[in-house]
Structures are given as C-alpha cells and as structure tokens.
Design a protein around this motif. Structure first.
Motif, PDB file in Angstrom:
ATOM      1  N   GLN A  36      11.386 -28.126 -50.824  1.00  0.00           N
ATOM      2  CA  GLN A  36      11.843 -27.417 -49.637  1.00  0.00           C
ATOM      3  C   GLN A  36      11.249 -26.018 -49.597  1.00  0.00           C
ATOM      4  O   GLN A  36      11.387 -25.241 -50.543  1.00  0.00           O
ATOM      5  CB  GLN A  36      13.377 -27.327 -49.607  1.00  0.00           C
ATOM      6  CG  GLN A  36      13.915 -26.828 -48.270  1.00  0.00           C
ATOM      7  CD  GLN A  36      15.414 -27.027 -48.132  1.00  0.00           C
ATOM      8  OE1 GLN A  36      16.051 -27.612 -48.992  1.00  0.00           O
ATOM      9  NE2 GLN A  36      15.983 -26.538 -47.036  1.00  0.00           N
ATOM     10  N   VAL A  37      10.596 -25.693 -48.473  1.00  0.00           N
ATOM     11  CA  VAL A  37       9.913 -24.401 -48.347  1.00  0.00           C
ATOM     12  C   VAL A  37      10.535 -23.509 -47.277  1.00  0.00           C
ATOM     13  O   VAL A  37      10.228 -22.318 -47.225  1.00  0.00           O
ATOM     14  CB  VAL A  37       8.410 -24.596 -48.057  1.00  0.00           C
ATOM     15  CG1 VAL A  37       7.710 -25.223 -49.235  1.00  0.00           C
ATOM     16  CG2 VAL A  37       8.198 -25.445 -46.806  1.00  0.00           C
ATOM     17  N   LEU A  38      11.394 -24.075 -46.432  1.00  0.00           N
ATOM     18  CA  LEU A  38      12.165 -23.287 -45.474  1.00  0.00           C
ATOM     19  C   LEU A  38      13.624 -23.673 -45.594  1.00  0.00           C
ATOM     20  O   LEU A  38      13.956 -24.866 -45.663  1.00  0.00           O
ATOM     21  CB  LEU A  38      11.700 -23.535 -44.040  1.00  0.00           C
ATOM     22  CG  LEU A  38      10.501 -22.775 -43.493  1.00  0.00           C
ATOM     23  CD1 LEU A  38      10.303 -23.136 -42.024  1.00  0.00           C
ATOM     24  CD2 LEU A  38      10.643 -21.277 -43.657  1.00  0.00           C
ATOM     25  N   HIS A  39      14.509 -22.672 -45.601  1.00  0.00           N
ATOM     26  CA  HIS A  39      15.925 -22.931 -45.829  1.00  0.00           C
ATOM     27  C   HIS A  39      16.762 -22.349 -44.684  1.00  0.00           C
ATOM     28  O   HIS A  39      17.056 -21.152 -44.657  1.00  0.00           O
ATOM     29  CB  HIS A  39      16.373 -22.300 -47.150  1.00  0.00           C
ATOM     30  CG  HIS A  39      15.616 -22.767 -48.344  1.00  0.00           C
ATOM     31  ND1 HIS A  39      16.030 -23.817 -49.138  1.00  0.00           N
ATOM     32  CD2 HIS A  39      14.443 -22.335 -48.889  1.00  0.00           C
ATOM     33  CE1 HIS A  39      15.164 -24.000 -50.122  1.00  0.00           C
ATOM     34  NE2 HIS A  39      14.182 -23.116 -49.986  1.00  0.00           N
ATOM     35  N   ASP A  40      17.090 -23.164 -43.695  1.00  0.00           N
ATOM     36  CA  ASP A  40      18.099 -22.819 -42.694  1.00  0.00           C
ATOM     37  C   ASP A  40      17.793 -21.469 -42.016  1.00  0.00           C
ATOM     38  O   ASP A  40      18.627 -20.564 -41.985  1.00  0.00           O
ATOM     39  CB  ASP A  40      19.478 -22.781 -43.352  1.00  0.00           C
ATOM     40  CG  ASP A  40      20.601 -22.932 -42.334  1.00  0.00           C
ATOM     41  OD1 ASP A  40      20.394 -23.615 -41.324  1.00  0.00           O
ATOM     42  OD2 ASP A  40      21.687 -22.350 -42.563  1.00  0.00           O
ATOM     43  N   VAL A  41      16.592 -21.351 -41.460  1.00  0.00           N
ATOM     44  CA  VAL A  41      16.140 -20.100 -40.844  1.00  0.00           C
ATOM     45  C   VAL A  41      16.479 -20.112 -39.356  1.00  0.00           C
ATOM     46  O   VAL A  41      16.213 -21.090 -38.652  1.00  0.00           O
ATOM     47  CB  VAL A  41      14.624 -19.917 -41.040  1.00  0.00           C
ATOM     48  CG1 VAL A  41      14.113 -18.725 -40.252  1.00  0.00           C
ATOM     49  CG2 VAL A  41      14.302 -19.766 -42.521  1.00  0.00           C
ATOM     50  N   SER A  42      17.058 -19.009 -38.871  1.00  0.00           N
ATOM     51  CA  SER A  42      17.417 -18.888 -37.458  1.00  0.00           C
ATOM     52  C   SER A  42      17.027 -17.508 -36.940  1.00  0.00           C
ATOM     53  O   SER A  42      17.303 -16.497 -37.595  1.00  0.00           O
ATOM     54  CB  SER A  42      18.918 -19.093 -37.247  1.00  0.00           C
ATOM     55  OG  SER A  42      19.339 -20.387 -37.630  1.00  0.00           O
TER      56      SER A  42
END
Length: 254
Positions: free
Chosen positions: A15-21
């Motif tokens: 996983q390289v992106l974690h729950d980005v907003s």
C-alpha cells in the motif's frame, strides 16, 4: 472542482496511499510535495485512471469511477512524467491528439481543433517546432509539447506530474508562470506534483505534504513549509527563511 476522498492505492501488494482526502478548487494551483516514494505521482495516476484505487474522485458531483474514459478525458488532462512520445509523429500531430475526446466518428479535426492546437503551441512557445518529429526533440522540448497537448484538451482540471523535471531554469519559471496564469484566467483546478519546495512556495496557492503515503499537512505554503514539518518529512535539518525580495519563503538545508 476536484474532490479526492479516502483515496488508497497499492503496488504489487504494497500500500502506497493511505486514505488521502483533499479538494482542489477552481482557479487554484495545489502542489503535492514530499520525499521520493511519498505518493505524489500515485495520486496523479489514480486521479487520471491509470492505476486502480480505492476511494472516490469526483468533480461537480460526478464520480470518475462511473465515467467512461472519453467522459473522463473531457474533465481532466494530464501531463505525465518522463513519457516516451511516438518518435515518428510530428509535434503538430502529437498536440492535436489532445482533441481526441471531441472528434467525431471519423476522427477528423475541424478548423476549431486546429486553432486550439495552434493556441496551445503558442502558449508554451513551441510554434517553431510544429513540423519537427517528436524523436528530434530534447527532453525539455518534449515536456513543453506534453503540456501543449494537455492544454489543447480544453478541460477544467489539469494534472501535472513533475512538469519541470527536464527544463532549464528559464523554462521552469516560464512554464509555472503560464500554469498559474491559466489557473486564474481560465478557472482551472490544477494539481501538480513537485520536488522543488521553493518553486512550490512561489507558484502554488496551497501545498499538500505527503509522507509515506499519508497526508501530513495541507494549507498555504506559509502554513505547511515550516522548519519543523519539512525537517521531519525529509529527515534533513532545514531552515525556512523569508525570500530577500519576494513575498515567499526559502527552504534551505542547514
């Protein structure tokens, strides 16, 4: 104009992106900053549909995951990083590809398409290249042609992945000046991945700091580019000082 919600992405099981907003507003330049591997390019690729992702990418209420590639191409244009263009194509043919989402069944360009392609080439100071083969261009010239192709696409959202990577200082400045001007005058939502923190401080309205696939901070350059946050993110002691003759900051390694 562009809303990214709870975006996550993985490469080869990692996983390289974690729950980005975050949002990118109309008439705004938002710069993605962070060390190598932070997830800047991954956000650009996920938003453009190049890689699969979890979460939502929306504009004007439309979820990109529910749009066809043609519909998505009328919403956003992309200037990718270090792409190899077909060497046998001319610059004119390459830029005119930006009109593909609007061409009819037979794919013939209209006089309007031709005029938009000329305008795009003029904006990046590349009209002199119009008849050259792409394989004859330098890296910096090719990058300008990629931007012209994206501008020719006439979309309200512009995504750029390190667009100044192959440009000398003169063209870095002129390109970023052009991008900022287009954002303001044509009300574009511009999301740009950048390595150079000082260029981000000068040309971005807001910056989003990514570390290890997590969004650590978002705000104006003055709010995010602090000695503490940048030193921690890059694992390097830095000093953030006022620019001697501009209303911006300079990030300097100690």
């Amino acid at each position: 104009m562009l809303k990214i919600q709870n975006l996550s992405a993985s490469y080869h099981g990692h996983q390289v992106l974690h729950d980005v907003s975050f949002d990118v507003k109309s008439s705004e330049v938002l710069a993605l900053i962070g060390p190598n591997g932070a997830g800047k390019s991954t956000i650009i690729r996920a938003a453009s549909g190049v890689i699969p992702s979890i979460g939502h990418i929306r504009t004007n209420g439309d979820d990109f995951s529910l749009l066809t590639p043609l519909q998505r191409a009328r919403y956003l244009a992309v200037v990718p990083q270090a792409i190899s263009l077909p060497p046998a194509f001319t610059v004119w043919e390459t830029v005119l590809m930006g009109r593909t989402p609007y061409l009819g069944f037979l794919g013939h360009a209209s006089s309007l398409d031709d005029e938009l392609a000329r305008q795009a080439l003029s904006r990046v100071n590349a009209l002199a290249f119009i008849n050259r083969r792409v394989g004859e261009l330098s890296g910096g010239e090719a990058q300008r042609i990629l931007l012209a192709r994206a501008l020719c696409q006439s979309t309200p959202i512009l995504l750029l992945d390190e667009p100044t990577a192959h440009l000398d200082l003169q063209y870095q400045v002129s390109l970023l000046e052009l991008i900022r001007e287009l954002a303001y005058t044509e009300k574009l939502a511009v999301l740009i991945a950048m390595h150079d923190l000082n260029l981000a401080a000068r040309y971005a309205d807001r910056v989003a700091l990514l570390v290890g696939g997590h969004l650590k901070a978002i705000g104006t350059p003055r709010e995010v580019l602090t000695t503490e946050s940048i030193s921690h993110a890059y694992c390097l002691p830095v000093q953030v000082v006022e620019h001697p003759f501009m209303d911006t900051q300079l990030v300097l390694p100690k």
